[in-house]
Motif scaffolding. Structure first.
Motif, PDB file in Angstrom:
ATOM      1  N   PRO A  54       0.833  -1.209   0.000  1.00 54.93           N
ATOM      2  CA  PRO A  54       0.000   0.000   0.000  1.00 54.93           C
ATOM      3  C   PRO A  54       0.867   1.257   0.000  1.00 54.93           C
ATOM      4  N   ILE A  55       0.576   2.171  -0.955  1.00 52.05           N
ATOM      5  CA  ILE A  55       1.371   3.398  -1.045  1.00 52.05           C
ATOM      6  C   ILE A  55       0.542   4.649  -0.776  1.00 52.05           C
ATOM      7  N   GLN A  56      -0.793   4.536  -0.829  1.00 53.98           N
ATOM      8  CA  GLN A  56      -1.628   5.718  -0.632  1.00 53.98           C
ATOM      9  C   GLN A  56      -3.050   5.294  -0.306  1.00 53.98           C
ATOM     10  N   VAL A  57      -3.681   6.066   0.594  1.00 58.20           N
ATOM     11  CA  VAL A  57      -5.107   5.915   0.882  1.00 58.20           C
ATOM     12  C   VAL A  57      -5.737   7.291   0.757  1.00 58.20           C
ATOM     13  N   ASP A  58      -6.838   7.361   0.000  1.00 59.70           N
ATOM     14  CA  ASP A  58      -7.617   8.595  -0.128  1.00 59.70           C
ATOM     15  C   ASP A  58      -8.983   8.346   0.497  1.00 59.70           C
ATOM     16  N   VAL A  59      -9.443   9.291   1.310  1.00 61.56           N
ATOM     17  CA  VAL A  59     -10.799   9.239   1.855  1.00 61.56           C
ATOM     18  C   VAL A  59     -11.488  10.516   1.400  1.00 61.56           C
ATOM     19  N   MET A  60     -12.491  10.357   0.526  1.00 60.02           N
ATOM     20  CA  MET A  60     -13.184  11.494  -0.068  1.00 60.02           C
ATOM     21  C   MET A  60     -14.626  11.519   0.414  1.00 60.02           C
ATOM     22  N   VAL A  61     -15.063  12.664   0.904  1.00 59.01           N
ATOM     23  CA  VAL A  61     -16.431  12.825   1.396  1.00 59.01           C
ATOM     24  C   VAL A  61     -17.099  13.890   0.546  1.00 59.01           C
ATOM     25  N   MET A  62     -18.277  13.546  -0.014  1.00 60.83           N
ATOM     26  CA  MET A  62     -18.954  14.469  -0.933  1.00 60.83           C
ATOM     27  C   MET A  62     -20.462  14.326  -0.821  1.00 60.83           C
ATOM     28  N   PRO A  63     -21.188  15.409  -1.063  1.00 65.60           N
ATOM     29  CA  PRO A  63     -22.644  15.288  -1.121  1.00 65.60           C
ATOM     30  C   PRO A  63     -23.009  14.495  -2.372  1.00 65.60           C
ATOM     31  N   PRO A  64     -24.068  13.678  -2.325  1.00 67.64           N
ATOM     32  CA  PRO A  64     -24.417  12.881  -3.505  1.00 67.64           C
ATOM     33  C   PRO A  64     -25.046  13.692  -4.634  1.00 67.64           C
ATOM     34  N   ARG A  65     -25.581  14.870  -4.345  1.00 70.57           N
ATOM     35  CA  ARG A  65     -26.236  15.650  -5.398  1.00 70.57           C
ATOM     36  C   ARG A  65     -25.232  16.026  -6.486  1.00 70.57           C
ATOM     37  N   GLY A  66     -25.612  15.765  -7.710  1.00 73.09           N
ATOM     38  CA  GLY A  66     -24.755  16.114  -8.840  1.00 73.09           C
ATOM     39  C   GLY A  66     -23.561  15.203  -9.033  1.00 73.09           C
ATOM     40  N   GLN A  67     -23.423  14.166  -8.217  1.00 73.73           N
ATOM     41  CA  GLN A  67     -22.261  13.286  -8.331  1.00 73.73           C
ATOM     42  C   GLN A  67     -22.566  12.101  -9.222  1.00 73.73           C
ATOM     43  N   LYS A  68     -21.621  11.766 -10.072  1.00 75.53           N
ATOM     44  CA  LYS A  68     -21.664  10.538 -10.842  1.00 75.53           C
ATOM     45  C   LYS A  68     -20.259   9.980 -10.809  1.00 75.53           C
ATOM     46  N   LEU A  69     -20.133   8.769 -10.347  1.00 76.70           N
ATOM     47  CA  LEU A  69     -18.836   8.109 -10.314  1.00 76.70           C
ATOM     48  C   LEU A  69     -18.799   7.097 -11.454  1.00 76.70           C
ATOM     49  N   ARG A  70     -17.752   7.114 -12.241  1.00 73.01           N
ATOM     50  CA  ARG A  70     -17.644   6.200 -13.374  1.00 73.01           C
ATOM     51  C   ARG A  70     -16.490   5.232 -13.124  1.00 73.01           C
ATOM     52  N   TYR A  71     -16.770   3.940 -13.345  1.00 75.65           N
ATOM     53  CA  TYR A  71     -15.747   2.905 -13.188  1.00 75.65           C
ATOM     54  C   TYR A  71     -15.617   2.151 -14.492  1.00 75.65           C
ATOM     55  N   GLU A  72     -14.390   2.028 -14.973  1.00 70.61           N
ATOM     56  CA  GLU A  72     -14.110   1.212 -16.142  1.00 70.61           C
ATOM     57  C   GLU A  72     -13.332   0.012 -15.655  1.00 70.61           C
ATOM     58  N   ILE A  73     -13.817  -1.178 -16.036  1.00 69.87           N
ATOM     59  CA  ILE A  73     -13.192  -2.402 -15.558  1.00 69.87           C
ATOM     60  C   ILE A  73     -12.744  -3.229 -16.762  1.00 69.87           C
ATOM     61  N   ARG A  74     -11.463  -3.544 -16.802  1.00 72.24           N
ATOM     62  CA  ARG A  74     -10.942  -4.385 -17.876  1.00 72.24           C
ATOM     63  C   ARG A  74     -11.252  -5.840 -17.515  1.00 72.24           C
ATOM     64  N   ILE A  75     -11.872  -6.544 -18.430  1.00 73.24           N
ATOM     65  CA  ILE A  75     -12.243  -7.942 -18.203  1.00 73.24           C
ATOM     66  C   ILE A  75     -11.322  -8.822 -19.032  1.00 73.24           C
ATOM     67  N   GLY A  76     -10.674  -9.775 -18.369  1.00 69.97           N
ATOM     68  CA  GLY A  76      -9.795 -10.723 -19.075  1.00 69.97           C
ATOM     69  C   GLY A  76      -8.381 -10.261 -19.180  1.00 69.97           C
TER      70      GLY A  76
END
Length: 179
Positions: free
Chosen positions: A157-179
């Motif tokens: 482990p080299i870094q930990v981020d803890v982010m706190v945000m209101p949910p309004r207007g938030q969209k989190l996008r995850y791209e996952i490589r399969i295979g």
């Protein structure tokens, strides 16, 4: 994208930005908005329990913490606390309040620490009073808490981020490589 919506893709924050710029500012600018940040504090602290576990540090052991408030069009939109093992960050720009030229990911890379894998957990909860005040939240407004652990090629482990945000207007996008 809806009005006031910024889609945040974690992958942008895990690699060095082209030209060494500020990823948050660039992401906001891509939607015609202005993203800025303020470094509230930086230095060595006793690791919070959950962070100690993620960084494989003894409970209460020392870590380097950087606390920031992120702004979108001058409104506070996220509280970000980033933690590093002291053996990585002590005596570096990560332990200071000055802006890091090229960003923290680039500095870590120059120090020989390159993230190759990240794990994120997202939870909804009610904010603390300090979080409520800092983010200008209404009394009944919840927050999203995103915790990201970044590991190097050896699984260290080299870094930990803890982010706190209101949910309004938030969209989190995850791209996952399969295979």
């Amino acid at each position: 994208m809806g009005e006031g919506e910024v889609i945040s893709a974690s992958t942008h924050y895990l690699t060095t930005a082209e030209g060494g710029g500020d990823v948050w500012s660039a992401e906001a600018a891509s939607t015609g908005r202005r993203g800025t940040q303020k470094i509230v504090s930086a230095g060595e602290v006793a690791a919070p329990e959950r962070v100690a576990g993620l960084l494989a540090v003894e409970p209460g052991g020392q870590v380097v913490e950087r606390r920031r408030i992120m702004y979108l069009d001058a409104e506070p939109c996220e509280l970000t606390d980033t933690y590093y093992p002291v053996e990585i960050a002590r005596g570096t720009g990560l332990a200071g309040t000055a802006k890091i030229r090229g960003g923290a990911v680039r500095l870590l890379s120059e120090l020989g620490y390159v993230g190759t894998r990240a794990q994120e957990d997202v939870a909804a909860r009610m904010p603390s009073e300090n979080e409520r005040a800092s983010l200008l939240l209404k009394a009944d407004e919840p927050v999203l808490e995103l915790t990201r652990l970044t590991l190097d090629a050896d699984g260290r482990p080299i870094q930990v981020d803890v982010m706190v945000m209101p949910p309004r207007g938030q969209k989190l996008r995850y791209e996952i490589r399969i295979g």
